[in-house]
Design a protein around this motif. Structure first.
Motif, short mmCIF file in Angstrom:
data_model
loop_
_atom_site.label_atom_id
_atom_site.label_comp_id
_atom_site.label_asym_id
_atom_site.label_seq_id
_atom_site.Cartn_x
_atom_site.Cartn_y
_atom_site.Cartn_z
N UNK A 243 5.01 3.77 4.95
CA UNK A 243 5.87 2.81 5.65
C UNK A 243 6.70 3.49 6.73
N UNK A 244 7.14 4.72 6.46
CA UNK A 244 7.98 5.45 7.41
C UNK A 244 7.19 6.12 8.53
N UNK A 245 5.86 6.04 8.45
CA UNK A 245 5.03 6.67 9.47
C UNK A 245 4.86 8.16 9.29
N UNK A 246 5.12 8.66 8.07
CA UNK A 246 5.00 10.09 7.80
C UNK A 246 3.57 10.48 7.45
N UNK A 247 2.73 9.50 7.18
CA UNK A 247 1.32 9.73 6.86
C UNK A 247 0.47 8.97 7.87
N UNK A 248 -0.50 9.66 8.46
CA UNK A 248 -1.37 9.02 9.45
C UNK A 248 -2.62 8.41 8.82
N UNK A 249 -3.11 9.08 7.78
CA UNK A 249 -4.39 8.66 7.18
C UNK A 249 -4.46 9.18 5.76
N UNK A 250 -4.88 8.33 4.83
CA UNK A 250 -5.08 8.80 3.46
C UNK A 250 -6.18 7.96 2.79
N UNK A 251 -7.23 8.66 2.35
CA UNK A 251 -8.27 8.01 1.57
C UNK A 251 -7.93 8.11 0.09
N UNK A 252 -8.57 7.30 -0.74
CA UNK A 252 -8.23 7.26 -2.17
C UNK A 252 -6.70 7.19 -2.31
N UNK A 253 -6.12 6.22 -1.62
CA UNK A 253 -4.66 6.16 -1.48
C UNK A 253 -3.94 5.91 -2.80
N UNK A 254 -4.61 5.34 -3.79
CA UNK A 254 -3.98 5.09 -5.08
C UNK A 254 -2.96 3.97 -5.05
N UNK A 255 -3.03 3.13 -4.03
CA UNK A 255 -2.07 2.03 -3.95
C UNK A 255 -2.53 0.85 -4.80
N UNK A 256 -1.58 0.02 -5.18
CA UNK A 256 -1.87 -1.21 -5.91
C UNK A 256 -2.15 -2.33 -4.91
N UNK A 257 -2.80 -3.40 -5.33
CA UNK A 257 -3.03 -4.53 -4.41
C UNK A 257 -1.73 -5.06 -3.80
N UNK A 258 -0.66 -5.08 -4.58
CA UNK A 258 0.62 -5.55 -4.03
C UNK A 258 1.14 -4.59 -2.96
N UNK A 259 0.84 -3.28 -3.13
CA UNK A 259 1.22 -2.31 -2.10
C UNK A 259 0.46 -2.58 -0.81
N UNK A 260 -0.81 -2.99 -0.95
CA UNK A 260 -1.63 -3.26 0.23
C UNK A 260 -1.01 -4.34 1.09
N UNK A 261 -0.58 -5.42 0.45
CA UNK A 261 0.06 -6.51 1.18
C UNK A 261 1.33 -6.03 1.88
N UNK A 262 2.09 -5.23 1.18
CA UNK A 262 3.34 -4.69 1.71
C UNK A 262 3.07 -3.82 2.95
N UNK A 263 2.06 -2.96 2.87
CA UNK A 263 1.76 -2.06 3.97
C UNK A 263 1.17 -2.79 5.17
N UNK A 264 0.35 -3.79 4.89
CA UNK A 264 -0.26 -4.55 5.99
C UNK A 264 0.79 -5.28 6.81
N UNK A 265 1.89 -5.65 6.17
CA UNK A 265 2.95 -6.39 6.87
C UNK A 265 3.74 -5.53 7.84
N UNK A 266 3.58 -4.19 7.76
CA UNK A 266 4.30 -3.33 8.69
C UNK A 266 3.83 -3.52 10.13
#
Length: 531
Positions: A243-266
């Motif tokens: 969210x803070x822009x400290x990561x440019x790319x991460x595979x196998x991110x380990x996020x939850x589906x709810x995290x996906x919605x949160x990140x997409x909204x950025x």
């Protein structure tokens, strides 16, 4: 007569090379050279994919080491360290012509002797080495740029196994010193690779820094100057960093589906599940089949009948993943949905337990067992285990949840068969011989994690596995794997959960995000940062 397969890559025409290699990437915008890509890792025990499977080693390992081929989004092999190859009509001889002038990171030339040494190393040390290469009976090196594989029987997925993740080219002059390969100090210290990036800093507790290999054998690649892998074990911390822009790319991110919605909204990030076709990450409930009650198929059927996997997929995974129907991932070309299905029905589950001789006591309890939860992929395993615990309680089974404090503790319990049940998951990999057979083969009941640790053995299944392993006709092979899937589900070897929500998260400033079937496990030499 060597006529069947010929692939060639011109290293004289950089534009043609770029066009070919960009076919397996998402973006086709004009690439820019330079810059640092920030990513993360949850930790790694070795940087050498020749002796260790999985994403923790595989993601950085595929940047450090090259393979003979790359695999595109259609599961087709394209040139990499091998600029061309030829297969005989009977598929028993493969001749590979190596890129001339390719060097290891220490400046030593990459030769056919290194390829032969690498294959023998993987065959002897990698968890899937024998499964991938047992039919290679001889390796010939007629000259430094030519290597010939002699097979005793066809290996339908051979080319798929020759990309960097599964068969990295390692230097014989470093690793051929007689030391044990799995514990070799150069797996983590002063690592000498053959790929697009070199190890500049390796602090397993904090970060791994890779820098551009200026002498890489593909002209003007890689684009990026540096890759920084920060060690971040906590998934919530990763989300905050994204969210803070400290990561440019991460595979196998380990996020939850709810995290996906949160990140997409950025508005600045993209979340995608593309690029994992060759991974095929599936989840399952594994039960120790050696002892009662789980040696009884009827008891296993009762558990499967009590679990509503559609509910898990819809509610726990937010509808972002598919219900698992068997040992093959829905993304596999060998997948079939034509398998026995078990509808969730608590009443039927209770009746099955009665029939199996496990009536409810006065307090309603039939039996209890310990359900282990791995230390990895907690975002998936913990909620699934808690749901299973709740459902089984409704039919009189008490499941005691035991969370492993670390990876080693869980591995020791499962690989020593000292468990009753565990949440688990594994990769299919690009060919079922690599990632699927290991769970069902009688000869693979070993004290090794992600083998046939549950203790299943049926000669009829072994016969099907042996047949599929050498069949070169695609339609016939698909038919055999359909039978394998049906038998695995019918025997209830494992109880399949919804497939993993495996996601890549990346900033919109990242171009040419890897989009082959290996996704983040493929080399990143085409990735660049936009202005």
């Amino acid at each position: 007569m060597l006529t069947k397969t010929i692939r060639k890559l011109s290293f004289i025409a950089p534009l043609a090379v770029a066009a070919l290699l960009s076919a397996t990437t998402i973006s086709v915008a004009e690439p820019k050279a330079g810059g640092t890509l920030n990513t993360t890792t949850t930790g790694y025990r070795t940087l050498n994919p020749a002796v260790q499977s999985g994403g923790a080693t595989g993601v950085p390992g595929s940047q450090i080491f090259a393979g003979l081929v790359l695999i595109d989004e259609n599961y087709k092999a394209t040139p990499y360290l091998a600029e061309s190859w030829v297969a005989s009509d009977d598929n028993l001889n493969y001749t590979f012509n190596l890129v001339k002038g390719a060097k290891f990171h220490d400046g030593q030339p990459i030769t056919s002797e290194d390829v032969a040494f690498s294959l023998e190393t993987v065959k002897a040390n990698h968890p899937f080495g024998k499964a991938m290469f047992s039919n290679i009976e001889a390796i010939e090196t007629p000259d430094p740029s030519t290597v010939v594989f002699k097979l005793s029987a066809p290996i339908p997925g051979l080319l798929l196994s020759l990309e960097p993740l599964l068969m990295p080219i390692i230097p014989k002059h470093i690793y051929g010193d007689g030391q044990e390969l799995k514990k070799h100090p150069r797996n983590m210290e002063d690592v000498v690779g053959s790929g697009p990036f070199k190890v500049a800093e390796n602090n397993p507790a904090e970060r791994l820094v890779l820098v551009k290999n200026e002498d890489f054998f593909i002209k003007d690649r890689p684009y990026l100057d540096k890759l920084v892998f920060s060690v971040v074990k906590d998934s919530l911390t990763r989300v905050l960093m994204m969210e803070k822009g400290e990561i440019d790319y991460v595979g196998f991110s380990g996020i939850r589906p709810t995290d996906a919605e949160r990140l997409e909204k950025t508005g600045n990030l993209v979340v995608t599940t593309e690029g994992y076709g060759a991974v095929g990450y599936i989840h399952y409930l594994e039960l120790n089949l050696r002892d009662k009650p789980f040696s009884d198929r009827k008891v296993r059927e009762a558990l499967a009948t009590a679990i509503d996997t559609s509910f898990i997929a819809k509610i726990l995974f937010g509808g972002r993943t598919a219900v698992g129907t068997g040992p093959l991932h829905t993304g596999s070309i060998f997948y079939t949905s034509d398998v026995p299905s078990i509808a969730a029905d608590l009443g039927k589950a209770a009746a099955l337990l009665d029939e199996a001789g496990y009536p409810a006591a006065d307090n309603g309890e039939r039996f209890s067992f310990v359900l282990d939860i791995p230390s990895w992929a907690k975002q998936a395993h913990v909620p699934m285990a808690e749901y299973i615990q709740s459902q089984l309680a409704k039919i009189g089974i008490k499941a005691e949840l035991r969370q492993a404090p670390d990876f080693g503790t869980w591995v020791k319990r499962i690989s020593s068969f000292d468990y009753q049940g565990t949440m688990n998951g594994s990769f299919n990999y690009p060919d079922p011989v690599i990632g699927v057979h290991r769970h069902f083969d009688c000869d693979n009941i070993r004290n090794v994690i992600w083998s046939n640790t549950q203790g299943y053995c049926d000669p009829a299944m072994d016969a099907l596995l042996d047949e599929a392993a050498i069949e070169t006709d695609l339609d016939k092979r698909k038919a055999t794997y359909a039978e394998i899937q049906r038998k695995a589900v019918e025997d209830l070897v494992l109880i399949y959960m919804p497939q993993d929500f495996t996601a890549t998260v990346y900033s919109k400033k990242v171009g040419n995000v890897p989009a082959s079937v290996f996704g983040p496990l493929a080399p990143w030499h085409e990735v660049y940062l936009k202005n």
